[in-house]
Enzyme design. Structure first.
Site, PDB file in Angstrom:
ATOM      1  N   LYS A 210      -5.594   0.221   1.588  1.00 35.51           N
ATOM      2  CA  LYS A 210      -4.883   1.387   0.894  1.00 35.51           C
ATOM      3  C   LYS A 210      -5.551   1.776  -0.416  1.00 35.51           C
ATOM      4  CE  LYS A 210      -0.146   2.826  -0.400  1.00 35.51           C
ATOM      5  NZ  LYS A 210      -0.748   3.507  -1.462  1.00 35.51           N
TER       6      LYS A 210
ATOM      7  N   ASP B 284      -5.605   3.704  -4.021  1.00 31.28           N
ATOM      8  CA  ASP B 284      -4.602   4.134  -4.860  1.00 31.28           C
ATOM      9  C   ASP B 284      -5.441   5.326  -5.499  1.00 31.28           C
ATOM     10  OD1 ASP B 284      -2.414   4.095  -6.390  1.00 31.28           O
ATOM     11  OD2 ASP B 284      -3.138   2.379  -7.595  1.00 31.28           O
TER      12      ASP B 284
ATOM     13  N   GLU C 172      -4.004  -2.972  -3.699  1.00 30.39           N
ATOM     14  CA  GLU C 172      -2.603  -2.527  -3.635  1.00 30.39           C
ATOM     15  C   GLU C 172      -1.922  -2.815  -2.359  1.00 30.39           C
ATOM     16  OE1 GLU C 172       0.041   1.398  -4.183  1.00 30.39           O
ATOM     17  OE2 GLU C 172      -2.009   1.707  -3.877  1.00 30.39           O
TER      18      GLU C 172
END
Length: 344
Positions: free
Chosen positions: A62, A64, A202
């Protein structure tokens, strides 16, 4: 990290289809041409407390940063934010490298990031590169991690499965300069999440391999986070002569139904520069009374319109953020959703 996993037979299935092979022949172009969409509402990931299990799921890091769609058509590039704003000029390197790939027409879906010294995406660094909220700087050092291909050389690919789109993406972009593949990892979701958390990332994204590209938050994509990071509105700030930039803490709100609910405060994550710039912005939004009923001494109240990205470890029993840390302000163009609390 492990290399991307391809299911056996996927490439062969694509090769047999005249609709989804790389560049269309003249005969195919006559038989079928899909108008290039001016804009596609992005597919969004649904928050999940745990990683799904099963071979039908693919996993990625993921990132960011800012979600972007890169439109390439007739030798020109448009870079659109999630909200549909044209930010081509703010990502000049990505725009240049998109043309260098030599595609006739395409729409790449991805995330623009700035990496820290560990190679992890740093939202605050990206915001600073862009000049902060409302800034006009260009992030020439930003990288686009491409994770989907929605259109290619006269073909709308959204009806294809994720596996088929990914194979075409791998063949199309041939990672170039600032444009890289967001790699699919050959790992079980739970093990991958554990590794991502140990590396200080994250979280991870899980995607259904057989799903077409559907706009909105339908559940084909899931996000599983190590540390929660959500958008909250600023209700006020506590001036401090001792704190960095003169801000002791921010009071924050989430949405609840049609209104707002106080969720506590954040007093860490600032630098002298980010706090000073934020204080200047907040001063222009001061109001006499809090936007919702609150009692707190020494606070300066502001209009609740500034969306701040906050990392936190969860909510306490009384609805306050645990171990909150300020990451930066979200741009209106990004249209990130303000965190929604369950109604009582």
């Amino acid at each position: 990290m492990a290399k991307r996993m391809l299911r056996a037979g996927t490439g062969g299935d694509i090769a047999r289809s005249p609709v989804v092979t790389g560049r269309p022949s003249r005969r195919q172009a006559v038989l079928r041409f899909d108008p290039m969409p001016d804009r596609v509402e992005p597919c969004l990931a649904l928050l999940s407390p745990r990683a799904p299990v099963g071979p039908e799921w693919a996993f990625e890091v993921k990132w960011d940063g800012y979600r972007l769609a890169v439109h390439i058509e007739r030798g020109k590039v448009r870079i659109l934010t999630r909200g549909g704003h044209d930010w081509t000029s703010r990502f000049p390197t990505i725009a240049h490298d998109a043309l260098e790939m030599g595609l006739d027409s395409a729409i790449l879906d991805g995330e623009a990031v700035v990496l820290d010294e560990r190679g992890a995406s740093d939202f605050g660094a990206l915001q600073r590169a862009l000049g902060g909220r409302g800034g006009k700087k260009s992030a020439a050092g930003a990288i686009l991690y491409a994770f989907d291909l929605l259109y290619l050389d006269g073909r709308d690919l959204r009806a294809l499965t994720l596996d088929e789109r990914r194979d075409l993406l791998v063949a199309a972009i041939k990672p170039h300069g600032s444009i890289r593949m967001s790699e699919e990892l050959d790992a079980e979701g739970a093990a991958f999440l554990k590794l991502a958390c140990e590396l200080g990332l994250e979280g991870i994204i899980a995607k259904r391999r057989d799903a077409p590209y559907r706009s909105g938050r339908g559940g084909d994509w899931l996000k599983i986070k190590c540390v929660q990071s959500e958008t909250f509105l600023i209700l006020g700030y506590e001036p401090s002569s001792a704190a960095l930039g003169g801000i002791g803490r921010l009071l924050l709100a989430a949405r609840r139904g049609d209104g707002l609910a106080h969720v506590g405060s954040v007093g860490t994550g600032f630098t002298t520069k980010t706090a000073s710039e934020l204080k200047k912005t907040l001063r222009s939004l001061e109001i006499e009374k809090p936007a919702i009923p609150l009692k707190a001494k020494g606070m300066v109240w502001v209009q609740p319109i500034l969306p701040a990205e906050i990392a936190f470890r969860g909510l306490t029993d009384d609805g306050n953020l645990r171990h909150a840390s300020y990451k930066g302000l979200r741009e209106d163009a990004d249209q990130s959703e303000v965190f929604q609390l369950d109604e009582d």
